[in-house]
Write an enzyme that holds these catalytic residues in place. Structure first.
Site, PDB file in Angstrom:
ATOM      1  N   ASP A  22     -11.747 -22.222 -55.790  1.00  0.00           N
ATOM      2  CA  ASP A  22     -13.067 -22.829 -55.589  1.00  0.00           C
ATOM      3  C   ASP A  22     -14.035 -22.431 -56.711  1.00  0.00           C
ATOM      4  OD1 ASP A  22     -14.926 -24.371 -54.291  1.00  0.00           O
ATOM      5  OD2 ASP A  22     -15.524 -22.822 -52.868  1.00  0.00           O
ATOM      6  N   HIS A  39     -13.253 -29.110 -63.351  1.00  0.00           N
ATOM      7  CA  HIS A  39     -11.890 -29.307 -62.841  1.00  0.00           C
ATOM      8  C   HIS A  39     -10.872 -29.195 -63.981  1.00  0.00           C
ATOM      9  CE1 HIS A  39     -13.494 -30.214 -58.966  1.00  0.00           C
ATOM     10  NE2 HIS A  39     -14.010 -31.378 -59.305  1.00  0.00           N
ATOM     11  N   LEU A 133      10.064 -18.307 -58.498  1.00  0.00           N
ATOM     12  CA  LEU A 133       8.750 -18.372 -57.843  1.00  0.00           C
ATOM     13  C   LEU A 133       8.682 -19.684 -57.073  1.00  0.00           C
ATOM     14  CD1 LEU A 133       5.698 -17.479 -57.499  1.00  0.00           C
ATOM     15  CD2 LEU A 133       5.230 -18.866 -59.519  1.00  0.00           C
TER      16      LEU A 133
HETATM   17  C1  IPE Z   1     -11.840 -25.947 -50.447  1.00  0.00           C
HETATM   18  O1  IPE Z   1     -12.954 -25.993 -51.266  1.00  0.00           O
HETATM   19  C2  IPE Z   1     -10.779 -26.881 -50.927  1.00  0.00           C
HETATM   20  C3  IPE Z   1     -10.159 -26.548 -52.200  1.00  0.00           C
HETATM   21  C4  IPE Z   1     -10.392 -25.499 -52.946  1.00  0.00           C
HETATM   22  C5  IPE Z   1      -9.153 -27.474 -52.670  1.00  0.00           C
HETATM   23  P1  IPE Z   1     -14.225 -26.910 -50.933  1.00  0.00           P
HETATM   24  O2  IPE Z   1     -15.173 -26.708 -52.033  1.00  0.00           O
HETATM   25  O3  IPE Z   1     -13.793 -28.293 -50.644  1.00  0.00           O
HETATM   26  O4  IPE Z   1     -14.754 -26.248 -49.572  1.00  0.00           O
HETATM   27  P2  IPE Z   1     -16.187 -26.284 -48.898  1.00  0.00           P
HETATM   28  O5  IPE Z   1     -16.600 -27.733 -48.808  1.00  0.00           O
HETATM   29  O6  IPE Z   1     -17.123 -25.514 -49.761  1.00  0.00           O
HETATM   30  O7  IPE Z   1     -16.003 -25.629 -47.570  1.00  0.00           O
HETATM   31  C1  IPE Z   2     -12.728 -26.511 -56.198  1.00  0.00           C
HETATM   32  O1  IPE Z   2     -13.933 -26.527 -56.881  1.00  0.00           O
HETATM   33  C2  IPE Z   2     -11.852 -27.679 -56.523  1.00  0.00           C
HETATM   34  C3  IPE Z   2     -11.683 -28.657 -55.439  1.00  0.00           C
HETATM   35  C4  IPE Z   2     -12.195 -28.568 -54.245  1.00  0.00           C
HETATM   36  C5  IPE Z   2     -10.871 -29.829 -55.723  1.00  0.00           C
HETATM   37  P1  IPE Z   2     -15.200 -27.313 -56.335  1.00  0.00           P
HETATM   38  O2  IPE Z   2     -15.176 -28.683 -56.883  1.00  0.00           O
HETATM   39  O3  IPE Z   2     -15.263 -27.248 -54.848  1.00  0.00           O
HETATM   40  O4  IPE Z   2     -16.363 -26.483 -56.971  1.00  0.00           O
HETATM   41  P2  IPE Z   2     -17.763 -26.105 -56.316  1.00  0.00           P
HETATM   42  O5  IPE Z   2     -17.493 -25.470 -54.994  1.00  0.00           O
HETATM   43  O6  IPE Z   2     -18.525 -27.389 -56.162  1.00  0.00           O
HETATM   44  O7  IPE Z   2     -18.400 -25.177 -57.290  1.00  0.00           O
HETATM   45 MG    MG Z   3     -16.131 -25.945 -53.588  1.00  0.00          MG
END
Ligand code: IPE
Ligand code: IPE
Ligand code: MG
Length: 244
Positions: A22, A39, A133
Site C-alpha cells: 500500500d 503504481h 519460492l
Molecule cells: C488494499 O489497499 C489493497 C491492495 C494493497 C491491493 P487499499 O488502498 O485498496 O485499501 P484501503 O482502501 O485503504 O482500505
Molecule cells: C496500493 O497503493 C496499490 C493498490 C491498491 C492497487 P494505493 O494505490 O492504494 O496507494 P494509496 O493508498 O492511495 O497511497
Molecule cells: Mg491504498
C-alpha cells in the site's frame, strides 16, 4: 547474526509472508506525480520483495496486488493497473521461471480482461514445476468473497447428497478456500502506515503476526523486509496457550 542463521535458532519458523502493498498513490502525490507513476514505481518494490524472500530462504510470498474493492477506482487507474500486470507478466515471467519461482494466483480472475486472464494461465503453466519460492499474487481478491464462495461450494455438496453438515470442520472448510495447499501466513505486512486488513486473507490470518510499516510501497526494499523478519522473531506466538 544474519537473518537466516537466526531463523534456524528460533522456534518461530517463518515460512510465509503476505504483503498488503500500500502507498503507491501517496508516494506519487508527495512528488506531484500522477498516481499511475506510483503504481509503476511499485513494480520495483515487487522485485525487491521476491528477491529478498528467495535470498532469506522464505518459501512462500503472497502479494496483494488488486482487491475486489479496487474495481471502484477511476477507470483510467484500473486500466493502468491492468496494463502494469500485463507488462509485468510479459517482462518478468522468464526471470521468475529461471529463478525457480512458482507463480500462483488467488482472486476472481474471471473479472480481469481476457488477455490478462491468459497471461495468468501462462504464468501458472510455465512455472508449475518450480519449487524455490511459491509466489501467490492476489488479483481481484477479497477475503469475504473467497469465504462466501467456499460456503457456496460446500452447500452444493450437501444439496447433492455428497456431504453431511457434521462432516464440515475447519480443515475441510479451509480446503475449499483458494489458498488450499498454502500454509497460513506467519506475517501479514502492510506498508504505508495504514493499520487495517482491507479484506485480505481473513480466514488465513487468524494467527498471523501483523506488522505495519510506515514506508510507502514504492520505497520498500530488502532493508524493510529484514526489519519485518526481525520484528517477527521478537514476537511470542502463543496460539491461545501460555508461553513455556
Ligand atoms: C488494499 O489497499 C489493497 C491492495 C494493497 C491491493 P487499499 O488502498 O485498496 O485499501 P484501503 O482502501 O485503504 O482500505
Ligand atoms: C496500493 O497503493 C496499490 C493498490 C491498491 C492497487 P494505493 O494505490 O492504494 O496507494 P494509496 O493508498 O492511495 O497511497
Ligand atoms: Mg491504498
Amino acid at each position: 547474526m544474519g537473518i537466516v542463521e537466526k531463523n534456524d535458532l528460533t522456534a518461530n519458523s517463518l515460512k510465509h509472508i503476505a504483503i498488503i502493498m500500500d502507498g503507491n498513490g501517496r508516494w506519487a502525490n508527495k512528488r506531484a506525480l500522477s498516481r499511475l507513476k506510483g503504481h509503476e514505481q511499485g513494480a520495483n518494490a515487487v522485485r525487491e520483495a521476491i528477491k529478498g524472500c528467495r535470498e532469506l530462504g522464505i518459501p512462500f510470498l503472497t502479494l496483494f496486488a488488486f482487491s475486489s474493492e479496487n474495481w471502484k477506482r477511476p477507470k483510467d487507474e484500473v486500466n493502468h493497473l491492468m496494463g502494469l500486470f500485463r507488462y509485468f507478466f510479459n517482462k518478468e515471467l522468464k526471470d521468475l521461471s529461471e529463478a525457480g519461482v512458482k507463480v500462483n494466483f488467488i482472486g476472481n480472475i474471471k473479472k480481469l480482461p481476457e488477455d490478462v486472464q491468459d497471461l495468468v494461465q501462462i504464468a501458472k503453466d510455465k512455472t508449475a514445476g518450480n519449487t524455490d519460492l511459491v509466489l501467490t499474487i492476489a488479483l481481484s481478491y477479497g477475503g469475504k468473497e473467497e469465504i462466501t464462495s467456499a460456503a457456496r461450494k460446500i452447500a452444493k455438496l450437501i444439496l447433492d447428497g455428497e456431504l453431511a453438515p457434521d462432516e464440515i470442520d475447519e480443515t475441510f472448510f479451509a480446503s475449499h478456500l483458494e489458498t488450499d495447499g498454502l500454509p497460513d501466513p506467519d506475517i501479514i505486512l502492510r506498508t504505508s502506515g495504514e493499520q487495517r486488513i482491507s479484506n485480505f486473507l481473513l480466514w488465513q490470518s487468524a494467527y498471523s503476526e501483523l506488522i505495519f510499516q510506515e514506508v510507502l510501497w514504492p520505497d520498500f526494499d530488502r532493508s524493510w523486509l529484514e526489519k519485518a523478519v526481525d520484528e517477527f522473531h521478537s514476537r511470542c506466538r502463543r496460539y491461545g496457550a501460555i508461553s513455556v
